[in-house]
Design an enzyme around this catalytic site. Structure first.
Site, mmCIF file in Angstrom:
data_model
loop_
_atom_site.group_PDB
_atom_site.id
_atom_site.type_symbol
_atom_site.label_atom_id
_atom_site.label_comp_id
_atom_site.label_asym_id
_atom_site.label_seq_id
_atom_site.Cartn_x
_atom_site.Cartn_y
_atom_site.Cartn_z
ATOM 1 N N GLU A 40 -77.098 10.411 -6.920
ATOM 2 C CA GLU A 40 -76.338 9.310 -6.330
ATOM 3 C C GLU A 40 -75.320 9.817 -5.305
ATOM 4 O OE1 GLU A 40 -76.911 6.255 -6.390
ATOM 5 O OE2 GLU A 40 -78.366 6.131 -8.018
ATOM 6 N N TYR A 121 -69.266 2.247 -6.722
ATOM 7 C CA TYR A 121 -70.729 2.224 -6.751
ATOM 8 C C TYR A 121 -71.288 3.346 -7.617
ATOM 9 C CZ TYR A 121 -75.488 3.267 -5.651
ATOM 10 O OH TYR A 121 -76.809 3.560 -5.799
ATOM 11 N N ASP A 139 -75.509 -1.283 -3.749
ATOM 12 C CA ASP A 139 -75.553 -0.420 -2.566
ATOM 13 C C ASP A 139 -76.023 -1.268 -1.386
ATOM 14 O OD1 ASP A 139 -78.286 -0.760 -2.905
ATOM 15 O OD2 ASP A 139 -78.752 1.382 -2.958
#
Length: 339
Positions: A40, A121, A139
């Site tokens: 990520e 996020y 996202d």
């Protein structure tokens, strides 16, 4: 609607999920949090295709968070070279050390937010995908899917609160990690920025924008033209080696090895005295785009140079690919070597 959307999307994901090195297959136990977190962080503002080789190289060299925490920061920065947004690499090391110190990753979204470099996020993504916690993961792909699903036509960034509310409404209590990844896949493969394939979309029946020019959503503010700076980089070569310096830890490309330059990041006017006296040859002009500006970097060469002064190191030309030069200076090096 919420249950229909999540059920239909998860059915689609079970059949069409992308196979990625950091993922577990749909319906199987969650992947290791280290792999989820690392992927990520790498995927922020970077494509899957670009991230895959870096992820595989990192996990071979540092197979778990303890190994990464013990790595010298210079080695991590060099391994990151070419992936861009180098503050991510510095925060990666800080976070790995914080996780190792506490004995492992925390399991809740709130605790994950307390780690260095983890924003809303990333914390939500790790909580959902690695720990099966219900978390709202938004996202750019999810943002687009939700804006179209609910026909949210408020321009960004003002639309983000409504988009998050919509994403929260359809996020299920179970399989939230699979759901988050399904939304990402849907946005990258079906609900694309241009020419979305609505006929293949599992959410088409519930999509408010279908048949009403979905391509226009989400509405984005007009981009401002980026200012252009000029600068100079210096290729100082002797006896099969080039002189490299290490940039200051803070600021643009902080802590990275680089060619000496004229301080374009501070002045941006291409002026300044070269680091050595003597005759310089021009190797041409390299161009590179950063987030907030573009740079035109002229490359100047001095071969058979005298010993360079100041802090730096002579780096063998036949091992230059091991120096971990950021993309800007790798481009400059290619100009010098071609010349």
């Amino acid at each position: 609607m919420a249950a229909t959307v999540s059920d239909n999307l998860l059915d689609w994901y079970d059949a069409h999920a992308r196979e990625l090195p950091w993922r577990a297959k749909p319906g199987t136990p969650s992947p290791e949090p280290y792999r989820v977190w690392l992927s990520e962080v790498m995927l922020q503002q970077t494509t899957v295709a670009a991230v895959k080789p870096y992820f595989e190289a990192f996990t071979r060299r540092w197979p778990d968070v303890a190994a990464l925490a013990a790595a010298p920061e210079d080695d991590v920065m060099a391994a990151w070279a070419g992936l861009g947004y180098y503050s991510r690499a510095r925060n990666l090391v800080k976070c790995a050390r914080a996780v190792a110190a506490r004995g492992g990753f925390p399991t809740t979204e709130a605790e994950l937010r307390e780690l260095p470099g983890l924003g809303a996020y990333t914390a939500a993504a790790v909580a959902a995908i690695a720990f099966a916690q219900r978390a709202v993961v938004v996202d750019a792909n999810v943002e687009r899917v939700v804006a179209r699903l609910f026909a949210i036509d408020t321009p960004l960034p003002g639309a983000r609160a409504a988009i998050r509310e919509g994403a929260d409404l359809i996020t299920p209590d179970e399989r939230s990690g699979d759901f988050a990844q399904a939304m990402m896949d849907l946005g990258s493969r079906i609900c694309t920025p241009r020419a979305p394939n609505c006929d293949a979309c599992p959410l088409a029946a519930d999509c408010a924008a279908r048949g009403h020019d979905p391509e226009r959503l989400p509405v984005k503010a007009a981009k401002k033209a980026k200012p252009v700076r000029q600068g100079r980089a210096y290729w100082i070569e002797r006896e099969g080696a080039v002189w490299l310096v290490q940039r200051a830890p803070e600021g643009m490309l902080g802590g990275m090895r680089a060619l000496p330059d004229d301080g374009w990041s501070a002045r941006g006017d291409g002026s300044g005295e070269p680091p050595l006296q003597g005759v310089w040859e021009s190797a041409g002009l390299g161009r590179h785009t950063f987030t907030h500006f573009a740079l035109e970097l002229s490359v100047h060469i001095q071969r058979d140079a005298p010993a360079a002064g100041g802090s730096g190191e002579w780096w063998p030309l036949d091992r230059l690919d091991e120096a971990g030069l950021p993309t800007l200076f790798a481009k400059a090096a290619r100009l010098a070597l071609a010349d």
